[in-house]
Each structure stands twice: as structure tokens, then as C-alpha cells.
Design a protein around this motif. Structure first.
Motif, PDB file in Angstrom:
ATOM      1  N   SER A  25      16.898  31.047  16.602  1.00 55.65           N
ATOM      2  CA  SER A  25      15.460  31.151  16.867  1.00 55.65           C
ATOM      3  C   SER A  25      14.630  31.440  15.627  1.00 55.65           C
ATOM      4  O   SER A  25      13.415  31.594  15.718  1.00 55.65           O
ATOM      5  CB  SER A  25      15.212  32.261  17.899  1.00 55.65           C
ATOM      6  OG  SER A  25      15.698  33.502  17.418  1.00 55.65           O
ATOM      7  N   SER A  26      15.264  31.534  14.473  1.00 59.95           N
ATOM      8  CA  SER A  26      14.514  31.802  13.245  1.00 59.95           C
ATOM      9  C   SER A  26      14.958  30.858  12.138  1.00 59.95           C
ATOM     10  O   SER A  26      16.144  30.524  12.023  1.00 59.95           O
ATOM     11  CB  SER A  26      14.695  33.258  12.793  1.00 59.95           C
ATOM     12  OG  SER A  26      16.054  33.532  12.523  1.00 59.95           O
ATOM     13  N   LYS A  41       7.623  30.170  18.482  1.00 59.17           N
ATOM     14  CA  LYS A  41       6.665  31.093  19.076  1.00 59.17           C
ATOM     15  C   LYS A  41       5.971  31.901  17.972  1.00 59.17           C
ATOM     16  O   LYS A  41       4.852  31.596  17.597  1.00 59.17           O
ATOM     17  CB  LYS A  41       7.356  32.030  20.068  1.00 59.17           C
ATOM     18  CG  LYS A  41       6.391  32.950  20.807  1.00 59.17           C
ATOM     19  CD  LYS A  41       7.109  33.805  21.844  1.00 59.17           C
ATOM     20  CE  LYS A  41       6.123  34.684  22.599  1.00 59.17           C
ATOM     21  NZ  LYS A  41       6.816  35.542  23.596  1.00 59.17           N
ATOM     22  N   GLU A  42       6.634  32.874  17.418  1.00 56.58           N
ATOM     23  CA  GLU A  42       6.054  33.663  16.328  1.00 56.58           C
ATOM     24  C   GLU A  42       6.418  33.026  14.991  1.00 56.58           C
ATOM     25  O   GLU A  42       7.584  32.703  14.745  1.00 56.58           O
ATOM     26  CB  GLU A  42       6.583  35.098  16.380  1.00 56.58           C
ATOM     27  CG  GLU A  42       6.186  35.848  17.648  1.00 56.58           C
ATOM     28  CD  GLU A  42       6.886  37.187  17.765  1.00 56.58           C
ATOM     29  OE1 GLU A  42       6.199  38.204  17.885  1.00 56.58           O
ATOM     30  OE2 GLU A  42       8.130  37.204  17.731  1.00 56.58           O
ATOM     31  N   HIS A  83       9.879  32.967  13.274  1.00 52.24           N
ATOM     32  CA  HIS A  83      10.531  34.247  13.589  1.00 52.24           C
ATOM     33  C   HIS A  83      11.154  34.267  14.979  1.00 52.24           C
ATOM     34  O   HIS A  83      12.071  35.053  15.239  1.00 52.24           O
ATOM     35  CB  HIS A  83       9.519  35.387  13.465  1.00 52.24           C
ATOM     36  CG  HIS A  83       8.868  35.456  12.123  1.00 52.24           C
ATOM     37  ND1 HIS A  83       9.542  35.817  10.981  1.00 52.24           N
ATOM     38  CD2 HIS A  83       7.591  35.188  11.722  1.00 52.24           C
ATOM     39  CE1 HIS A  83       8.726  35.788   9.938  1.00 52.24           C
ATOM     40  NE2 HIS A  83       7.530  35.397  10.367  1.00 52.24           N
ATOM     41  N   SER A  84      10.663  33.436  15.887  1.00 50.68           N
ATOM     42  CA  SER A  84      11.223  33.404  17.242  1.00 50.68           C
ATOM     43  C   SER A  84      10.823  32.106  17.916  1.00 50.68           C
ATOM     44  O   SER A  84       9.918  31.394  17.451  1.00 50.68           O
ATOM     45  CB  SER A  84      10.725  34.601  18.066  1.00 50.68           C
ATOM     46  OG  SER A  84       9.323  34.510  18.281  1.00 50.68           O
ATOM     47  N   ASN A  85      11.522  31.767  19.022  1.00 51.71           N
ATOM     48  CA  ASN A  85      11.117  30.618  19.831  1.00 51.71           C
ATOM     49  C   ASN A  85      10.760  31.098  21.233  1.00 51.71           C
ATOM     50  O   ASN A  85      10.652  32.302  21.476  1.00 51.71           O
ATOM     51  CB  ASN A  85      12.201  29.536  19.836  1.00 51.71           C
ATOM     52  CG  ASN A  85      13.506  30.000  20.479  1.00 51.71           C
ATOM     53  OD1 ASN A  85      13.518  30.923  21.294  1.00 51.71           O
ATOM     54  ND2 ASN A  85      14.612  29.360  20.107  1.00 51.71           N
ATOM     55  N   ASN A  86      10.604  30.158  22.157  1.00 45.97           N
ATOM     56  CA  ASN A  86      10.148  30.518  23.505  1.00 45.97           C
ATOM     57  C   ASN A  86      11.287  30.700  24.507  1.00 45.97           C
ATOM     58  O   ASN A  86      11.104  30.514  25.699  1.00 45.97           O
ATOM     59  CB  ASN A  86       9.156  29.470  24.012  1.00 45.97           C
ATOM     60  CG  ASN A  86       7.774  29.671  23.420  1.00 45.97           C
ATOM     61  OD1 ASN A  86       6.972  30.452  23.926  1.00 45.97           O
ATOM     62  ND2 ASN A  86       7.487  28.968  22.336  1.00 45.97           N
ATOM     63  N   ARG A  88      18.324  29.792  23.508  1.00 46.56           N
ATOM     64  CA  ARG A  88      19.307  30.619  22.815  1.00 46.56           C
ATOM     65  C   ARG A  88      20.002  29.892  21.668  1.00 46.56           C
ATOM     66  O   ARG A  88      20.451  30.526  20.718  1.00 46.56           O
ATOM     67  CB  ARG A  88      20.373  31.097  23.803  1.00 46.56           C
ATOM     68  CG  ARG A  88      19.837  32.052  24.867  1.00 46.56           C
ATOM     69  CD  ARG A  88      20.948  32.512  25.780  1.00 46.56           C
ATOM     70  NE  ARG A  88      21.544  31.380  26.492  1.00 46.56           N
ATOM     71  CZ  ARG A  88      22.597  31.477  27.298  1.00 46.56           C
ATOM     72  NH1 ARG A  88      23.185  32.649  27.475  1.00 46.56           N
ATOM     73  NH2 ARG A  88      23.065  30.398  27.911  1.00 46.56           N
ATOM     74  N   THR A 105      16.037  25.803  17.811  1.00 44.15           N
ATOM     75  CA  THR A 105      14.573  25.710  17.807  1.00 44.15           C
ATOM     76  C   THR A 105      14.188  24.341  17.270  1.00 44.15           C
ATOM     77  O   THR A 105      14.810  23.842  16.332  1.00 44.15           O
ATOM     78  CB  THR A 105      13.952  26.805  16.910  1.00 44.15           C
ATOM     79  OG1 THR A 105      14.369  28.086  17.388  1.00 44.15           O
ATOM     80  CG2 THR A 105      12.432  26.724  16.911  1.00 44.15           C
TER      81      THR A 105
END
Length: 247
Positions: A137-138, A174-175, A225-228, A231, A234
Motif C-alpha cells: 500500500s505504499s 488514498k494518502e 502512504h496508503s491505499n483504499n 492488501r 496499489t
């Protein structure tokens, strides 16, 4: 003496009344002239407004705005676009997610195609699968712009759930944050801000920088930094960098 004073006052008042009586026609004439001028001016202004707002003029304005918007969907120059000179310099330690993984296929159809390298994020294709997929996710991508830019904003694009093969966009970033660099290994990069992409909102989302730099940068780093919620991986479809090119 009092009677004499009263008579003199009366005479003065009569003289003043005569003067006012003579001035009234002139005042009336001036008022009529002013009214005519104002009416004529309003008429000309109204005619001009009608001409400007004629159906044909409105159609031309709308067509022009649509052409600007349709050129890149934002109406703003993208200084990261590969065909304009943008280049992917690095992805740091980010590991690509290969198409051989079951997570990237749906009924045997690839969702993220293997040949899609990080260059996909600075290209115009945004059909399902035309993205850069990385593990987890990053991740990070470092982009060289077409020249030094006073950066004012960044746009992030992901496909809509309505055209997603799985019907969802959990793999969307996301972020994320935006940084300005002097070189790829810059240890004192400029922090433009951290932002949140809403995968339930429009497919293209614009974010104005939170910290404005006094200097122009020709290298930027975008950190995811993250996704929605996905797991395994991304998917980043497109990143646009906006601002003003330094002359």
C-alpha cells in the motif's frame, strides 16, 4: 425701523424667488438631457450584452471551455506529462506487482498489464489496467518535469468504479504527499503537503499545495502512504503536476 427691515427682507425674498424661477427651466432641461443620456447608455450596454450573450456566442464560449478541459480533463497544464518532456527518474525501493499474480486477473483477464511500467503515471492512457501497480500500500515515484516549475497543485487520477473490471477501486491510492527535490538523492526536499484521494469522488481530483515554495522545482517526488483497502497491491493511473513554468 422694524417695518423697514421686514420690507427689505420681503424684497430680497422676492428677488431670490425670481432667480429660482428662472433656474427651474434650466434645471429641468438638464435633468431631461441627463435622463436621455443614461437611457441611451443603458440601451447601448443592453444591446452589447445581448450580442455577447447571444446563443451563438454562448455556444462558442462553451465549446472553447470544453476544448480546453477535454485537452487534459483539468484545463491546466501538466508539467509531468511524458510527451511534454516528463521522465520517471526513480521509484526508490518500490517493488512492481507483476501480472502473473492472481490478484491482477479477473476470469483470466489481466487487470494490471505486466508491461505497464512506472511511466504509466505520466502517460495519457487511463483505461482499466493502464496503471502502474506496485506491491503493498505504499510506494514512491520520482518525476523530472519538463522544466523548473513554481508548483501550485497536483492531480491524481484513478478509474471510476463504473468501469473497473471488479466494480471497486480498493487499489486506488488514498494518502499521498508531494515533495520538491534538487536532485534524486536530495536529503532536504521541500514538503508541498499531504493529501487524501477519495475513491468515492470524481476520478480526477485536484489538490492545491499546502506549502508554497519560493523557488521552482524540476524534480518532484510523490509518496503513496496508503491505499483504499487492497492488501496486495496499489494501482496508480496518472499523476499531474500543475503550476507556472519559470521563464
Amino acid at each position: 425701523m422694524e417695518v423697514k427691515n421686514v420690507l427689505e427682507t420681503r424684497d430680497n425674498l422676492q428677488n431670490k424667488l425670481k432667480e429660482v424661477g428662472c433656474a427651474i427651466p434650466k434645471i429641468s432641461e438638464a435633468i431631461l438631457k441627463l435622463r436621455d443620456e443614461v437611457t441611451e447608455g443603458i440601451g447601448i450596454h443592453t444591446e452589447n450584452m445581448i450580442k455577447v450573450l447571444s446563443p451563438e456566442s454562448v455556444r462558442k464560449m462553451v465549446r472553447s471551455e470544453l476544448q480546453i478541459y477535454d485537452a487534459d480533463k483539468t484545463g491546466m497544464t501538466d508539467y509531468a506529462l511524458e510527451t511534454s518532456g516528463g521522465i520517471i527518474l526513480s521509484t526508490r525501493n518500490t517493488e512492481d506487482y507483476t501480472a502473473g499474480s492472481p490478484g491482477l486477473t479477473l476470469f483470466g483477464i489481466p487487470i494490471c498489464i505486466q508491461q505497464n511500467t512506472p511511466r504509466a503515471v505520466i502517460q495519457t492512457g487511463v483505461l482499466p489496467g493502464e496503471c502502474w501497480a506496485f506491491k503493498g500500500s505504499s510506494g514512491t515515484v520520482v518525476i523530472q518535469l519538463l522544466g523548473p516549475v513554481y508548483i501550485s497543485g497536483v492531480s491524481l487520477e484513478h478509474i471510476s468504479p463504473s468501469i473497473s473490471p471488479t466494480g471497486e477501486t480498493m487499489a486506488a491510492p488514498k494518502e499521498f504527499s508531494l515533495w520538491g527535490l534538487e536532485c534524486v538523492e536530495d536529503t532536504e526536499s521541500f514538503f508541498f503537503g499531504e493529501f487524501i484521494y477519495d475513491n468515492t469522488g470524481p476520478s480526477i481530483q485536484y489538490f492545491e499545495v499546502k506549502n508554497k515554495a519560493k523557488k521552482a522545482y524540476d524534480i518532484v517526488e510523490v509518496k503513496i502512504h496508503s491505499n483504499n483497502g487492497h492488501r496486495d497491491y496499489t494501482c496508480v493511473y496518472r499523476i499531474r503536476i500543475h503550476g507556472t513554468l519559470r521563464q
